[in-house]
Design an enzyme around this catalytic site. Structure first.
Site, PDB file in Angstrom:
ATOM      1  N   ASP A 166       0.791  -1.247   0.000  1.00  0.00           N
ATOM      2  CA  ASP A 166       0.000   0.000   0.000  1.00  0.00           C
ATOM      3  C   ASP A 166       0.822   1.296   0.000  1.00  0.00           C
ATOM      4  OD1 ASP A 166      -1.893  -1.972   0.226  1.00  0.00           O
ATOM      5  OD2 ASP A 166      -2.832  -1.195   2.046  1.00  0.00           O
ATOM      6  N   CYS A 222      -1.995  -2.450   7.615  1.00  0.00           N
ATOM      7  CA  CYS A 222      -1.927  -3.416   6.517  1.00  0.00           C
ATOM      8  C   CYS A 222      -0.641  -4.225   6.497  1.00  0.00           C
ATOM      9  CB  CYS A 222      -2.206  -2.714   5.197  1.00  0.00           C
ATOM     10  SG  CYS A 222      -3.958  -2.208   5.098  1.00  0.00           S
ATOM     11  N   LYS A 265      -6.782  -4.977  -3.125  1.00  0.00           N
ATOM     12  CA  LYS A 265      -7.538  -5.531  -1.995  1.00  0.00           C
ATOM     13  C   LYS A 265      -8.491  -4.491  -1.440  1.00  0.00           C
ATOM     14  CE  LYS A 265      -4.075  -4.091   1.339  1.00  0.00           C
ATOM     15  NZ  LYS A 265      -4.964  -3.249   2.172  1.00  0.00           N
TER      16      LYS A 265
HETATM   17  C1  VGL Z   1      -4.624   0.900   5.713  1.00  0.00           C
HETATM   18  C2  VGL Z   1      -6.094   1.986   7.094  1.00  0.00           C
HETATM   19  C3  VGL Z   1      -7.121   1.769   6.192  1.00  0.00           C
HETATM   20  C4  VGL Z   1      -3.221   0.451   5.446  1.00  0.00           C
HETATM   21  C5  VGL Z   1      -5.632   0.669   4.811  1.00  0.00           C
HETATM   22  O1  VGL Z   1      -2.845   0.275   4.261  1.00  0.00           O
HETATM   23  O2  VGL Z   1      -2.457   0.272   6.423  1.00  0.00           O
HETATM   24  N1  VGL Z   1      -4.858   1.539   6.855  1.00  0.00           N
HETATM   25  N2  VGL Z   1      -6.880   1.102   5.059  1.00  0.00           N
END
Ligand code: VGL
Ligand code: ZN
Length: 233
Positions: A11, A169, A121
């Site tokens: 991410d 994540c 995802k």
């Molecule tokens: C994430 C909060 C919400 C992450 C993803 O990638 O850590 N954190 N969605």
């Protein structure tokens, strides 16, 4: 013992990075040079993941009625859409990583040309999905990304995890990698947390799960640098 290492970069998207990200992790962008160094190593499989939500995603505070709809603060209960008896508490977030918006893009300075596969995802509106493997429900699981199959098909034995965010994540991806049977390591300098104070708990979970936190110059990374995939000349 076979050693087939994979790199999973979690991410590293505009919405998780300063200066413009809606859910910017402090210093999130600063890890990119190290990620590019890791991407230059001969991991036989390099994967980047993307949080990739529909606009009506359940994790967005704005999709819930007040007063329990404050981003970063409110916690809601999500029930397994396939099993009313299974539920999970989860934190609400600002709108982030909406698919096909600039905030969902991997940051342009990341050397994406070195990545073999991109895994998306969080596309199912009904469930939160921090892990790049699957949502947290077990009875049954609601959505899987295909990451486990990708790693198993390549014969991967060792998974190296880096990216954002360390306490969300990256954490759940590393824990699921260990559950999938991979020797799992998180590269400490190659990740940043939303809430650094929560890292003590994360480290306890890692210790219990056998996930190792390593430095960027760990012997295991050195082993990757000298790695040749069986059959490769
Ligand atoms: C994430 C909060 C919400 C992450 C993803 O990638 O850590 N954190 N969605
Ligand atoms: Zn998200």
């Amino acid at each position: 013992m076979p050693f087939v290492p994979a790199l999973v970069i979690v991410d590293v998207q505009e919405d998780f990075c300063p200066p413009n990200g809606s859910l910017a992790v402090t210093d999130g962008r600063s890890i990119v040079p190290l990620l590019n160094t890791l991407l230059s190593y001969p991991f036989p499989l390099k994967i980047a993941t993307k949080d990739f939500h529909p606009r009506n995603h359940i994790s967005f505070a704005s999709n819930h009625p007040p007063p329990n709809n404050k981003a970063f603060e409110s916690v809601i209960t999500i029930t397994n859409p396939l099993n009313p008896g299974e539920s999970q508490e989860t934190r609400l977030w600002p709108v982030h990583c909406v698919k096909d918006t600039p905030g969902s893009e991997l940051v342009p300075e990341l050397h994406v040309d070195k990545v073999h596969e991109i895994v998306e995802k969080g596309m199912d509106q009904r469930v939160e999905m921090y892990s790049a493997f699957a949502d947290p429900f077990k009875q049954p699981c609601v959505s899987r990304s295909g990451l486990a199959k990708m790693l198993h098909d390549k014969g991967v034995t060792d998974v190296f995890v880096a990216g954002l965010a360390a306490d969300y994540c990256v954490r759940y991806t590393a824990l699921d990698a260990a559950k999938e049977g991979f020797k799992t390591r998180v590269v400490e300098e190659a990740t940043k947390a939303v809430d650094p104070a929560s890292m003590d708990e994360v480290l306890r979970e890692y210790a219990e799960a056998g996930v190792e936190v390593i430095g960027k110059d760990d012997a295991s990374i050195e082993r990757v640098r000298h790695y040749a995939y069986p059959g490769q000349v």
